[in-house]
Write a protein that holds these residues in place. Structure first.
Motif, PDB file in Angstrom:
ATOM      1  N   PRO A 154       0.763  -0.924  -0.111  1.00  0.00           N
ATOM      2  CA  PRO A 154       0.034   0.223  -0.121  1.00  0.00           C
ATOM      3  C   PRO A 154       0.559   1.141   0.268  1.00  0.00           C
ATOM      4  CG  PRO A 154       0.104  -1.101   2.005  1.00  0.00           C
ATOM      5  CD  PRO A 154       0.773  -1.874   1.214  1.00  0.00           C
ATOM      6  N   ALA A 155       0.577   1.705  -0.503  1.00  0.00           N
ATOM      7  CA  ALA A 155       1.260   3.422  -0.550  1.00  0.00           C
ATOM      8  C   ALA A 155       0.563   4.041   0.400  1.00  0.00           C
ATOM      9  CB  ALA A 155       0.724   4.223  -1.748  1.00  0.00           C
ATOM     10  N   ALA A 156       1.578   5.252   1.101  1.00  0.00           N
ATOM     11  CA  ALA A 156       0.984   6.201   2.129  1.00  0.00           C
ATOM     12  C   ALA A 156      -0.775   7.348   2.367  1.00  0.00           C
ATOM     13  CB  ALA A 156       2.171   7.352   2.069  1.00  0.00           C
ATOM     14  N   PHE A 157      -1.030   7.039   2.845  1.00  0.00           N
ATOM     15  CA  PHE A 157      -2.379   6.850   2.594  1.00  0.00           C
ATOM     16  C   PHE A 157      -2.825   8.108   3.915  1.00  0.00           C
ATOM     17  CE2 PHE A 157      -7.661   6.947   2.848  1.00  0.00           C
ATOM     18  CZ  PHE A 157      -7.370   7.304   1.701  1.00  0.00           C
ATOM     19  N   PRO A 158      -2.935   9.415   3.195  1.00  0.00           N
ATOM     20  CA  PRO A 158      -3.382   9.832   4.584  1.00  0.00           C
ATOM     21  C   PRO A 158      -3.743  10.100   5.030  1.00  0.00           C
ATOM     22  CG  PRO A 158      -3.124  11.865   2.629  1.00  0.00           C
ATOM     23  CD  PRO A 158      -3.064  10.179   2.395  1.00  0.00           C
ATOM     24  N   LEU A 159      -4.100  10.039   6.690  1.00  0.00           N
ATOM     25  CA  LEU A 159      -5.951  10.227   7.317  1.00  0.00           C
ATOM     26  C   LEU A 159      -6.421  11.500   8.050  1.00  0.00           C
ATOM     27  CD1 LEU A 159      -5.138   6.656   9.218  1.00  0.00           C
ATOM     28  CD2 LEU A 159      -6.167   7.167   7.128  1.00  0.00           C
ATOM     29  N   GLN A 161      -7.742  13.850   7.493  1.00  0.00           N
ATOM     30  CA  GLN A 161      -7.351  14.726   6.420  1.00  0.00           C
ATOM     31  C   GLN A 161      -8.539  16.273   6.926  1.00  0.00           C
ATOM     32  OE1 GLN A 161      -4.097  15.344   4.873  1.00  0.00           O
ATOM     33  NE2 GLN A 161      -3.632  14.288   6.460  1.00  0.00           N
TER      34      GLN A 161
END
Length: 238
Positions: A154-159, A161
């Protein structure tokens, strides 16, 4: 449950909406680097099927399931590059004739079944090689798994936001997820089990998403909500 909701609320997704949430050949092309190893092992399984009576029907069944799941994931109008492929959409049959399916909108989820059945088919190929060349087959299986994991990492997934809400202030600190439950929700968790909450501002998607997040901790019923379907009662309250 889908049929119950459909009958009570008269839910029916349009073909246009279902097409928007369908997989396309472009999605599968993006995934192709990670698919090459399991596809290669699946090809081995298909080649050995005539000579492996004990595995033959497992291989044939998985091959059929892979094809059906792939076809269904493309939705009612299979697309590539935004253009119809000219294939008939098998999902259109489900949408038009099978009770409950006209309330669903994301055929792309059939891709999960595609990957599931493909993995079983690839395992049959590895098993066939293992009978002949045990160590080589195990090494090959490790490589296949490694490539798939690298492709699916998985790519980085910003939480958490900030989500803009027109005409509303940014969410206050007490709506920011933290390791410790905010004081207001600790108070809510102490309410009776039959308590029902209405959080304000009401009906704004960005706020309602946060209310739903915290409802997973206090477990009290909530008038607010967010989904791909808004029943008339919610719209009237909004």
């Amino acid at each position: 449950p889908y049929m119950d909701v459909q009958q009570r609320l008269g839910v029916a997704r349009t073909i246009e909406e279902v097409v928007r949430f369908s997989a396309t050949l472009d999605h599968y092309r993006v995934a192709l680097p990670g698919l090459i190893p399991p596809l290669a092992m699946s090809l081995v399984a298909i080649m050995v099927a005539p000579f492996a009576p004990r595995m033959r029907w497992i291989i044939v069944a998985q091959l059929v399931f892979v094809a059906l799941a792939f076809w269904l994931s493309l939705g009612p109008v299979p697309l590539s590059g935004g253009q119809p492929l000219g294939w008939p959409g098998l999902y259109a049959v489900l949408h038009n004739y099978v009770p409950g399916f006209s309330a669903l909108r994301v055929p792309a989820r059939f891709a999960m079944l595609f990957f599931l059945f493909l993995s079983v088919l690839a395992a049959c190929g590895v098993a066939a090689l293992e009978r002949r060349w045990k160590m080589a087959a195990r090494s090959l299986a490790a490589i296949v798994v490694g490539v798939v994991v690298m492709q699916a990492w998985p790519a980085a997934f910003p939480l958490n936001q900030p989500l803009p809400s027109a005409g509303l202030a940014a969410p206050p600190d007490y709506l920011t997820p933290t390791p410790r439950l905010p004081e207001i929700y600790r108070a809510v968790a102490s309410l009776q089990d039959d308590a029902v909450l209405a959080e304000l501002p009401f009906g704004d998607p960005c706020y309602d998403l946060r209310y739903m997040y915290f409802s997973a901790t206090h477990r009290r019923r909530l008038l607010n909500g967010y989904s791909g379907l808004f029943p008339p009662s919610f719209l009237a309250r909004q």
